[in-house]
Design a protein around this motif. Structure first.
Motif, PDB file in Angstrom:
ATOM      1  N   CYS A  59      49.268  33.228  51.896  1.00 43.87           N
ATOM      2  CA  CYS A  59      49.351  31.823  52.311  1.00 43.87           C
ATOM      3  C   CYS A  59      48.657  31.609  53.645  1.00 43.87           C
ATOM      4  CB  CYS A  59      50.813  31.390  52.403  1.00 43.87           C
ATOM      5  SG  CYS A  59      51.653  31.266  50.810  1.00 43.87           S
ATOM      6  N   ALA A  60      48.851  32.533  54.572  1.00 39.66           N
ATOM      7  CA  ALA A  60      48.244  32.399  55.894  1.00 39.66           C
ATOM      8  C   ALA A  60      46.726  32.393  55.803  1.00 39.66           C
ATOM      9  CB  ALA A  60      48.721  33.528  56.801  1.00 39.66           C
ATOM     10  N   ILE A  61      46.170  33.330  55.039  1.00 37.58           N
ATOM     11  CA  ILE A  61      44.713  33.391  54.908  1.00 37.58           C
ATOM     12  C   ILE A  61      44.194  32.144  54.205  1.00 37.58           C
ATOM     13  CG2 ILE A  61      42.800  34.651  53.858  1.00 37.58           C
ATOM     14  CD1 ILE A  61      44.069  35.977  56.321  1.00 37.58           C
ATOM     15  N   LEU A  62      44.947  31.649  53.226  1.00 31.34           N
ATOM     16  CA  LEU A  62      44.548  30.419  52.536  1.00 31.34           C
ATOM     17  C   LEU A  62      44.478  29.249  53.511  1.00 31.34           C
ATOM     18  CD1 LEU A  62      43.974  28.746  49.982  1.00 31.34           C
ATOM     19  CD2 LEU A  62      46.467  28.534  49.685  1.00 31.34           C
ATOM     20  N   PHE A  63      45.493  29.106  54.354  1.00 27.75           N
ATOM     21  CA  PHE A  63      45.518  27.975  55.285  1.00 27.75           C
ATOM     22  C   PHE A  63      44.466  28.133  56.380  1.00 27.75           C
ATOM     23  CE2 PHE A  63      50.199  27.924  53.969  1.00 27.75           C
ATOM     24  CZ  PHE A  63      49.940  27.059  52.916  1.00 27.75           C
ATOM     25  N   ILE A  64      44.181  29.367  56.784  1.00 28.49           N
ATOM     26  CA  ILE A  64      43.103  29.593  57.749  1.00 28.49           C
ATOM     27  C   ILE A  64      41.765  29.204  57.122  1.00 28.49           C
ATOM     28  CG2 ILE A  64      41.827  31.353  59.043  1.00 28.49           C
ATOM     29  CD1 ILE A  64      44.510  32.859  59.339  1.00 28.49           C
ATOM     30  N   ALA A  65      41.591  29.544  55.845  1.00 27.48           N
ATOM     31  CA  ALA A  65      40.362  29.176  55.133  1.00 27.48           C
ATOM     32  C   ALA A  65      40.217  27.663  55.046  1.00 27.48           C
ATOM     33  CB  ALA A  65      40.370  29.790  53.733  1.00 27.48           C
ATOM     34  N   VAL A  66      41.312  26.983  54.751  1.00 25.40           N
ATOM     35  CA  VAL A  66      41.283  25.517  54.666  1.00 25.40           C
ATOM     36  C   VAL A  66      40.924  24.920  56.026  1.00 25.40           C
ATOM     37  CG1 VAL A  66      42.683  23.453  54.274  1.00 25.40           C
ATOM     38  CG2 VAL A  66      42.880  25.404  52.723  1.00 25.40           C
ATOM     39  N   GLY A  67      41.496  25.494  57.100  1.00 24.74           N
ATOM     40  CA  GLY A  67      41.168  25.023  58.436  1.00 24.74           C
ATOM     41  C   GLY A  67      39.703  25.226  58.765  1.00 24.74           C
ATOM     42  N   GLY A  68      39.160  26.383  58.367  1.00 26.07           N
ATOM     43  CA  GLY A  68      37.739  26.623  58.579  1.00 26.07           C
ATOM     44  C   GLY A  68      36.889  25.641  57.785  1.00 26.07           C
ATOM     45  N   GLY A  69      37.303  25.351  56.551  1.00 23.44           N
ATOM     46  CA  GLY A  69      36.583  24.376  55.739  1.00 23.44           C
ATOM     47  C   GLY A  69      36.660  22.983  56.322  1.00 23.44           C
ATOM     48  N   SER A 115      46.224  22.240  57.119  1.00 24.62           N
ATOM     49  CA  SER A 115      46.100  23.681  57.381  1.00 24.62           C
ATOM     50  C   SER A 115      46.929  24.106  58.577  1.00 24.62           C
ATOM     51  CB  SER A 115      44.634  24.041  57.611  1.00 24.62           C
ATOM     52  OG  SER A 115      44.104  23.373  58.739  1.00 24.62           O
ATOM     53  N   VAL A 116      46.927  23.318  59.640  1.00 29.18           N
ATOM     54  CA  VAL A 116      47.662  23.692  60.850  1.00 29.18           C
ATOM     55  C   VAL A 116      49.168  23.645  60.601  1.00 29.18           C
ATOM     56  CG1 VAL A 116      48.215  22.978  63.207  1.00 29.18           C
ATOM     57  CG2 VAL A 116      45.831  22.984  62.426  1.00 29.18           C
ATOM     58  N   VAL A 117      49.654  22.578  59.994  1.00 28.78           N
ATOM     59  CA  VAL A 117      51.093  22.438  59.756  1.00 28.78           C
ATOM     60  C   VAL A 117      51.604  23.534  58.826  1.00 28.78           C
ATOM     61  CG1 VAL A 117      52.866  20.986  58.689  1.00 28.78           C
ATOM     62  CG2 VAL A 117      51.150  19.968  60.209  1.00 28.78           C
ATOM     63  N   PHE A 118      50.881  23.775  57.753  1.00 25.72           N
ATOM     64  CA  PHE A 118      51.374  24.752  56.792  1.00 25.72           C
ATOM     65  C   PHE A 118      51.198  26.186  57.269  1.00 25.72           C
ATOM     66  CE2 PHE A 118      51.619  21.108  54.079  1.00 25.72           C
ATOM     67  CZ  PHE A 118      52.658  21.408  53.208  1.00 25.72           C
ATOM     68  N   LEU A 121      54.278  26.677  59.338  1.00 26.10           N
ATOM     69  CA  LEU A 121      55.474  26.855  58.502  1.00 26.10           C
ATOM     70  C   LEU A 121      55.463  28.214  57.802  1.00 26.10           C
ATOM     71  CD1 LEU A 121      55.660  23.288  56.897  1.00 26.10           C
ATOM     72  CD2 LEU A 121      57.156  24.225  58.677  1.00 26.10           C
ATOM     73  N   ALA A 122      54.292  28.683  57.420  1.00 25.89           N
ATOM     74  CA  ALA A 122      54.194  29.943  56.676  1.00 25.89           C
ATOM     75  C   ALA A 122      54.306  31.162  57.574  1.00 25.89           C
ATOM     76  CB  ALA A 122      52.879  29.991  55.898  1.00 25.89           C
ATOM     77  N   SER A 123      53.837  31.050  58.828  1.00 28.10           N
ATOM     78  CA  SER A 123      53.835  32.224  59.702  1.00 28.10           C
ATOM     79  C   SER A 123      54.525  31.924  61.025  1.00 28.10           C
ATOM     80  CB  SER A 123      52.402  32.716  59.936  1.00 28.10           C
ATOM     81  OG  SER A 123      51.592  31.699  60.493  1.00 28.10           O
ATOM     82  N   VAL A 171      49.076  35.843  63.272  1.00 32.21           N
ATOM     83  CA  VAL A 171      49.975  35.639  62.125  1.00 32.21           C
ATOM     84  C   VAL A 171      50.943  36.809  62.020  1.00 32.21           C
ATOM     85  CG1 VAL A 171      50.068  35.605  59.598  1.00 32.21           C
ATOM     86  CG2 VAL A 171      48.434  34.144  60.806  1.00 32.21           C
ATOM     87  N   ALA A 172      50.426  38.003  62.225  1.00 31.08           N
ATOM     88  CA  ALA A 172      51.253  39.204  62.083  1.00 31.08           C
ATOM     89  C   ALA A 172      52.130  39.459  63.297  1.00 31.08           C
ATOM     90  CB  ALA A 172      50.361  40.421  61.823  1.00 31.08           C
ATOM     91  N   THR A 173      51.609  39.220  64.480  1.00 29.24           N
ATOM     92  CA  THR A 173      52.309  39.628  65.697  1.00 29.24           C
ATOM     93  C   THR A 173      52.914  38.479  66.497  1.00 29.24           C
ATOM     94  OG1 THR A 173      50.331  39.498  67.104  1.00 29.24           O
ATOM     95  CG2 THR A 173      50.698  41.559  65.897  1.00 29.24           C
TER      96      THR A 173
END
Length: 318
Positions: A59-69, A115-118, A121-123, A171-173
């Motif tokens: 989910c995190a990578i998906l939302f980062i991708a959406v933010g980049g897009g 992307s930012v909100v989700f 919420l996800a991380s 996201v991880a730390t």
């Protein structure tokens, strides 16, 4: 900026008669750039010393991708006028008459907020804040300000493309570290020689668009000097990273080979004169640009391999 501002012969006949298709909106996201964003962010996440649940990571990578897009869509919204006169960009959705500026603006803003909100919420909200700052930096600092104002546009603006591995790490730390900063620096230092090589053989595009790239404001000779200097600094940084916790013998092997090739390519560009370039259609510059695409993926791929090996107790220098 509105559709009313799109005037001139470059938009003749583009009345946006046809309804935009899914592919047109997808093209607004700059999918090739998004590939790099996703990959470096995923490496940053996986190289972090804290394990992340696979679903959360996805989910995190998906939302980062959406933010980049979203950044790409807002960039195309603002730059539609210069995109229309550049050979490399004139087929993008807005100058091609597939999507209006207002549609691109609304699409980009909606995806940015989503992307930012989700991601928060996800991380965690630190990572989300870093993503929000990245979008702001790329759209406002680089696209709206630096790109049309200074020949150092790609140097400072390159920071926007360097943030994804830091976001993945966050996201991880929940924070940043020396390792994530070095991954940022690797991309940051790679960006100028990568784009200046492109500008060497695409200078006419930037001339026509009025973009003050270094090739336009200071000429190709100065640009070649800058490419060599930045490449040498990049090589030192890339090799030094092998001796951090994110590096290891696999990374060092990749870095030594690739940076030797990269420095050789930069030297070849530096020693050339314009008459030779015109005769062979900038062969060395095009070769260097293609190598630069492999360069970053290979370095981050080596970091990923080291992270996977570390999971089995084999990575790093231990």
């Amino acid at each position: 900026m509105s559709d009313a501002s799109i005037t001139g012969p470059e938009f003749a006949g583009k009345g946006y008669e046809n309804e935009a298709q899914f592919g047109d909106y997808f093209a607004l996201l700059k999918p090739r750039v998004m590939t790099l964003v996703v990959f470096t962010a995923a490496v940053g996440l996986l190289a972090a010393p804290v394990a992340v649940h696979p679903f959360v990571a996805f989910c995190a990578i998906l939302f980062i991708a959406v933010g980049g897009g979203a950044s790409g869509a807002l960039n195309m919204w603002w730059d539609a006028d210069i995109d229309a006169v550049m050979t490399r960009t004139k087929r993008r959705p807005i100058p091609a008459g597939k999507v209006t500026r207002d549609e691109a603006l609304g699409f980009g803003l909606a995806l940015s907020g989503f992307s930012v909100v989700f991601l928060g919420l996800a991380s965690n909200w630190f990572a989300a804040g870093l993503l929000a700052f990245t979008i702001f930096f790329y759209v406002v600092i680089y696209t709206m300000w630096l790109k049309r104002w200074t020949p150092q546009n790609i140097v400072i603006g390159g920071a926007a493309g360097a943030f994804p591995p830091m976001i993945g790490w966050a996201v991880a730390t929940g924070g940043i570290s020396v390792d994530s900063v070095l991954m940022f620096c690797l991309t940051f230092m790679w960006t100028p020689p990568h784009f200046w090589a492109l500008a060497l053989f695409m200078r006419k595009d930037y001339d026509h668009a009025g973009v003050p790239m270094l090739t336009v404001t200071h000429g190709r000779r100065v640009t070649r000097n800058h490419i060599l200097v930045y490449t040498l600094l990049l090589a030192a940084l890339a090799i030094a990273m092998a001796f951090t916790s994110a590096g290891g013998p696999v990374y060092l092997s990749v870095a030594l080979v690739l940076n030797a090739l990269f420095v050789k390519g930069a030297y070849d560009i530096w020693r050339r004169d314009e008459e030779i370039c015109e005769v062979d259609n900038f062969r060395a510059e095009r070769k260097f640009f293609k190598l630069s695409l492999l360069y970053l993926f290979a370095h981050f791929g080596a970091i990923l391999i080291e992270a996977v090996l570390s999971g089995f107790g084999l990575g790093g220098w231990a």
